[in-house]
Design a protein around this motif. Sequence first.
Motif, PDB file in Angstrom:
ATOM      1  N   CYS A  92      11.822  -1.444 -17.995  1.00 56.81           N
ATOM      2  CA  CYS A  92      12.521  -1.734 -19.256  1.00 56.81           C
ATOM      3  C   CYS A  92      11.595  -1.756 -20.461  1.00 56.81           C
ATOM      4  O   CYS A  92      12.058  -1.718 -21.597  1.00 56.81           O
ATOM      5  CB  CYS A  92      13.256  -3.068 -19.152  1.00 56.81           C
ATOM      6  N   ALA A  93      10.295  -1.831 -20.246  1.00 53.93           N
ATOM      7  CA  ALA A  93       9.378  -1.851 -21.381  1.00 53.93           C
ATOM      8  C   ALA A  93       9.450  -0.560 -22.193  1.00 53.93           C
ATOM      9  O   ALA A  93       9.149  -0.559 -23.384  1.00 53.93           O
ATOM     10  CB  ALA A  93       7.946  -2.080 -20.886  1.00 53.93           C
ATOM     11  N   VAL A  94       9.837   0.537 -21.535  1.00 57.03           N
ATOM     12  CA  VAL A  94       9.858   1.832 -22.235  1.00 57.03           C
ATOM     13  C   VAL A  94      11.182   2.585 -22.075  1.00 57.03           C
ATOM     14  O   VAL A  94      11.334   3.680 -22.593  1.00 57.03           O
ATOM     15  CB  VAL A  94       8.707   2.750 -21.733  1.00 57.03           C
ATOM     16  N   ASP A  95      12.134   2.002 -21.362  1.00 59.16           N
ATOM     17  CA  ASP A  95      13.380   2.702 -21.037  1.00 59.16           C
ATOM     18  C   ASP A  95      14.432   2.411 -22.116  1.00 59.16           C
ATOM     19  O   ASP A  95      14.850   1.273 -22.288  1.00 59.16           O
ATOM     20  CB  ASP A  95      13.878   2.220 -19.664  1.00 59.16           C
ATOM     21  N   GLU A  96      14.843   3.450 -22.842  1.00 56.61           N
ATOM     22  CA  GLU A  96      15.733   3.234 -23.995  1.00 56.61           C
ATOM     23  C   GLU A  96      17.049   2.552 -23.645  1.00 56.61           C
ATOM     24  O   GLU A  96      17.452   1.598 -24.311  1.00 56.61           O
ATOM     25  CB  GLU A  96      15.988   4.561 -24.721  1.00 56.61           C
ATOM     26  N   PRO A  97      17.788   3.019 -22.608  1.00 53.16           N
ATOM     27  CA  PRO A  97      19.044   2.324 -22.277  1.00 53.16           C
ATOM     28  C   PRO A  97      18.817   0.840 -21.981  1.00 53.16           C
ATOM     29  O   PRO A  97      19.638  -0.012 -22.321  1.00 53.16           O
ATOM     30  CB  PRO A  97      19.553   3.069 -21.037  1.00 53.16           C
ATOM     31  N   LEU A  99      16.272  -1.081 -23.172  1.00 55.62           N
ATOM     32  CA  LEU A  99      15.961  -1.756 -24.439  1.00 55.62           C
ATOM     33  C   LEU A  99      17.241  -2.009 -25.235  1.00 55.62           C
ATOM     34  O   LEU A  99      17.378  -3.024 -25.922  1.00 55.62           O
ATOM     35  CB  LEU A  99      14.970  -0.917 -25.253  1.00 55.62           C
ATOM     36  N   ASP A 100      18.189  -1.070 -25.104  1.00 54.19           N
ATOM     37  CA  ASP A 100      19.492  -1.197 -25.761  1.00 54.19           C
ATOM     38  C   ASP A 100      20.243  -2.411 -25.210  1.00 54.19           C
ATOM     39  O   ASP A 100      20.878  -3.168 -25.955  1.00 54.19           O
ATOM     40  CB  ASP A 100      20.273   0.114 -25.511  1.00 54.19           C
ATOM     41  N   VAL A 101      20.157  -2.619 -23.884  1.00 53.62           N
ATOM     42  CA  VAL A 101      20.791  -3.787 -23.252  1.00 53.62           C
ATOM     43  C   VAL A 101      20.202  -5.078 -23.834  1.00 53.62           C
ATOM     44  O   VAL A 101      20.932  -6.014 -24.188  1.00 53.62           O
ATOM     45  CB  VAL A 101      20.582  -3.748 -21.710  1.00 53.62           C
ATOM     46  N   ILE A 102      18.876  -5.125 -23.956  1.00 53.65           N
ATOM     47  CA  ILE A 102      18.215  -6.326 -24.492  1.00 53.65           C
ATOM     48  C   ILE A 102      18.673  -6.592 -25.931  1.00 53.65           C
ATOM     49  O   ILE A 102      18.977  -7.729 -26.304  1.00 53.65           O
ATOM     50  CB  ILE A 102      16.678  -6.176 -24.415  1.00 53.65           C
ATOM     51  N   GLN A 103      18.745  -5.514 -26.735  1.00 50.04           N
ATOM     52  CA  GLN A 103      19.141  -5.655 -28.140  1.00 50.04           C
ATOM     53  C   GLN A 103      20.547  -6.233 -28.287  1.00 50.04           C
ATOM     54  O   GLN A 103      20.840  -6.945 -29.231  1.00 50.04           O
ATOM     55  CB  GLN A 103      19.074  -4.292 -28.853  1.00 50.04           C
ATOM     56  N   ARG A 104      21.436  -5.877 -27.321  1.00 49.54           N
ATOM     57  CA  ARG A 104      22.831  -6.327 -27.426  1.00 49.54           C
ATOM     58  C   ARG A 104      23.013  -7.770 -26.947  1.00 49.54           C
ATOM     59  O   ARG A 104      24.068  -8.353 -27.143  1.00 49.54           O
ATOM     60  CB  ARG A 104      23.760  -5.383 -26.652  1.00 49.54           C
ATOM     61  N   ARG A 110      17.984 -13.578 -24.472  1.00 45.89           N
ATOM     62  CA  ARG A 110      17.130 -12.427 -24.146  1.00 45.89           C
ATOM     63  C   ARG A 110      16.010 -12.813 -23.186  1.00 45.89           C
ATOM     64  O   ARG A 110      15.579 -13.972 -23.148  1.00 45.89           O
ATOM     65  CB  ARG A 110      16.535 -11.829 -25.437  1.00 45.89           C
ATOM     66  N   PRO A 111      15.486 -11.828 -22.445  1.00 42.73           N
ATOM     67  CA  PRO A 111      14.345 -12.103 -21.567  1.00 42.73           C
ATOM     68  C   PRO A 111      13.080 -12.331 -22.391  1.00 42.73           C
ATOM     69  O   PRO A 111      13.038 -12.026 -23.587  1.00 42.73           O
ATOM     70  CB  PRO A 111      14.225 -10.808 -20.743  1.00 42.73           C
ATOM     71  N   LEU A 112      12.041 -12.831 -21.729  1.00 41.73           N
ATOM     72  CA  LEU A 112      10.740 -12.910 -22.395  1.00 41.73           C
ATOM     73  C   LEU A 112      10.289 -11.496 -22.764  1.00 41.73           C
ATOM     74  O   LEU A 112      10.577 -10.532 -22.050  1.00 41.73           O
ATOM     75  CB  LEU A 112       9.708 -13.582 -21.485  1.00 41.73           C
ATOM     76  N   ASP A 113       9.583 -11.364 -23.860  1.00 46.11           N
ATOM     77  CA  ASP A 113       9.251 -10.058 -24.446  1.00 46.11           C
ATOM     78  C   ASP A 113       8.342  -9.248 -23.523  1.00 46.11           C
ATOM     79  O   ASP A 113       7.259  -9.698 -23.137  1.00 46.11           O
ATOM     80  CB  ASP A 113       8.557 -10.288 -25.792  1.00 46.11           C
ATOM     81  N   ILE A 114       8.804  -8.034 -23.161  1.00 47.97           N
ATOM     82  CA  ILE A 114       7.996  -7.148 -22.307  1.00 47.97           C
ATOM     83  C   ILE A 114       7.485  -5.954 -23.095  1.00 47.97           C
ATOM     84  O   ILE A 114       7.027  -4.970 -22.533  1.00 47.97           O
ATOM     85  CB  ILE A 114       8.802  -6.645 -21.091  1.00 47.97           C
ATOM     86  N   ALA A 115       7.563  -6.029 -24.430  1.00 48.37           N
ATOM     87  CA  ALA A 115       7.239  -4.867 -25.258  1.00 48.37           C
ATOM     88  C   ALA A 115       5.770  -4.454 -25.155  1.00 48.37           C
ATOM     89  O   ALA A 115       5.414  -3.348 -25.537  1.00 48.37           O
ATOM     90  CB  ALA A 115       7.598  -5.148 -26.710  1.00 48.37           C
ATOM     91  N   LYS A 345      33.507  -6.376 -26.210  1.00 48.90           N
ATOM     92  CA  LYS A 345      32.274  -6.369 -25.418  1.00 48.90           C
ATOM     93  C   LYS A 345      31.806  -4.923 -25.236  1.00 48.90           C
ATOM     94  O   LYS A 345      32.194  -4.259 -24.276  1.00 48.90           O
ATOM     95  CB  LYS A 345      32.497  -7.033 -24.057  1.00 48.90           C
ATOM     96  N   ASP A 346      31.010  -4.453 -26.169  1.00 48.28           N
ATOM     97  CA  ASP A 346      30.502  -3.078 -26.120  1.00 48.28           C
ATOM     98  C   ASP A 346      29.400  -2.992 -25.063  1.00 48.28           C
ATOM     99  O   ASP A 346      28.388  -3.696 -25.150  1.00 48.28           O
ATOM    100  CB  ASP A 346      29.957  -2.694 -27.504  1.00 48.28           C
ATOM    101  N   GLU A 347      29.590  -2.142 -24.058  1.00 43.77           N
ATOM    102  CA  GLU A 347      28.585  -2.007 -23.006  1.00 43.77           C
ATOM    103  C   GLU A 347      27.574  -0.901 -23.313  1.00 43.77           C
ATOM    104  O   GLU A 347      26.819  -0.479 -22.436  1.00 43.77           O
ATOM    105  CB  GLU A 347      29.277  -1.746 -21.654  1.00 43.77           C
ATOM    106  N   GLY A 348      27.543  -0.437 -24.571  1.00 44.61           N
ATOM    107  CA  GLY A 348      26.546   0.563 -24.943  1.00 44.61           C
ATOM    108  C   GLY A 348      26.955   1.954 -24.521  1.00 44.61           C
ATOM    109  O   GLY A 348      28.086   2.207 -24.117  1.00 44.61           O
ATOM    110  N   ARG A 349      25.994   2.856 -24.609  1.00 41.29           N
ATOM    111  CA  ARG A 349      26.302   4.265 -24.329  1.00 41.29           C
ATOM    112  C   ARG A 349      26.747   4.469 -22.885  1.00 41.29           C
ATOM    113  O   ARG A 349      26.304   3.758 -21.979  1.00 41.29           O
ATOM    114  CB  ARG A 349      25.082   5.134 -24.651  1.00 41.29           C
ATOM    115  N   GLU A 350      27.623   5.432 -22.693  1.00 42.23           N
ATOM    116  CA  GLU A 350      28.130   5.732 -21.353  1.00 42.23           C
ATOM    117  C   GLU A 350      27.025   6.386 -20.526  1.00 42.23           C
ATOM    118  O   GLU A 350      26.278   7.219 -21.018  1.00 42.23           O
ATOM    119  CB  GLU A 350      29.347   6.664 -21.438  1.00 42.23           C
TER     120      GLU A 350
END
Length: 374
Positions: A92-97, A99-104, A110-115, A345-350
């Motif tokens: 998840c540190a680099v995976d866009e979908p 990161l999108d889950v974390i943002q929502r 939110r989890p502890l920061d893995i950035a 409840k938007d689950e983000g991109r399909e």
Amino acid sequence: MDLPVIDLDIFLNNPQNSPEVQAECRRAAQALITYGALVLHDSRVSEQDNSTFLDLLEDYFAQPEEELKKDERPELSYQIGVTLENTEKPKCAVDEPCLDVIQRLDPAERPLDIAGHAPDPKCRFFWRMVEQPPYETEFLGLNAPNVTPEAPGIKERWTPVMDQWGSSMKNAVSNLAEMAALGLGLPAETFKDAGRYGPHLLAPTASDLSKYGKRDTILAGFHTDLNFLTIHGRSRYPGLHIWARNTGKRIAVKIPPGNYLLVQAGKQLEHLTGGLIKAGYHEVVVNQATLDTIEKRKAAFPDRPLVRISSTFFWHLSSDFDLAPIPELADEARRLRAEQFNLGKDEGREVEYPPMKVGQQVQSELKHIALMAS
């Protein structure tokens, strides 16, 4: 903890077509759809077997690093033997979908920061528990023979203890796979047969709390599991957080003492159900409850290694199985997604779930977490 408790005894002790079994199977399927996780009660499971297993793994990981390195197999993508600390990266540190889950998520959930993209400071051991297929697999590297540690005092205990506890969890999770299939309106054997020759792994992780015992240390960064179902016995140290799909809430996991196990959905189950069941996000961190337990363990067991062992088993579909969404479940996933959207409840991109072999899916995921060369 707000997770449903599913009773495997009802399934094991009654006819499959009985109202009690049908109702409990529907509850199991619904728990996986809603939360991506559940607590499983199985009276066959012995907490003493788990305790013996935790003792063995604490002793194993308390060895010097040069001893552990003998059991490392990077040429096999670390899919058997030991993986040392600071090797596996949270996808998840680099995976866009992801990161999108974390943002929502609400900032408070939110989890502890893995950035920082740092690899996890945990070690792991993979012990394969498989039924050999009657055919030649295309994925030999994912189906290699086991590594047995050579150290005196560990070697003699290793195989019987690993196999005893691993068998308990394997039996429990494969029976739950039958319950989930029935609850989703499929024949009971659908998932169990698809995983009959899977490269199942007893997969304890180890975190040295004398080294990584500071509050808010991330032991395993926010991620999902790549397999079908993951099952856990009780760890001696708290710190596992999971996220319920339909609530967005972070849940601190507490598995009740006795015959209880935690089960989480993985990516293979998500793929096969077309996203009706989503792989469950989770992290392992040092929180206040972890720190309190460290102090209690130091006082009660001053001579034991201060190592957090996760009692974990990864149940896989067979490497050569054709992984593609089951059409009626994919249709239900689309209906549920639209229903969630209408509820705000938007689950983000399909997500697309292209057909592939399970072995290809595993290899792709291993590259993401830096265990397999691209």
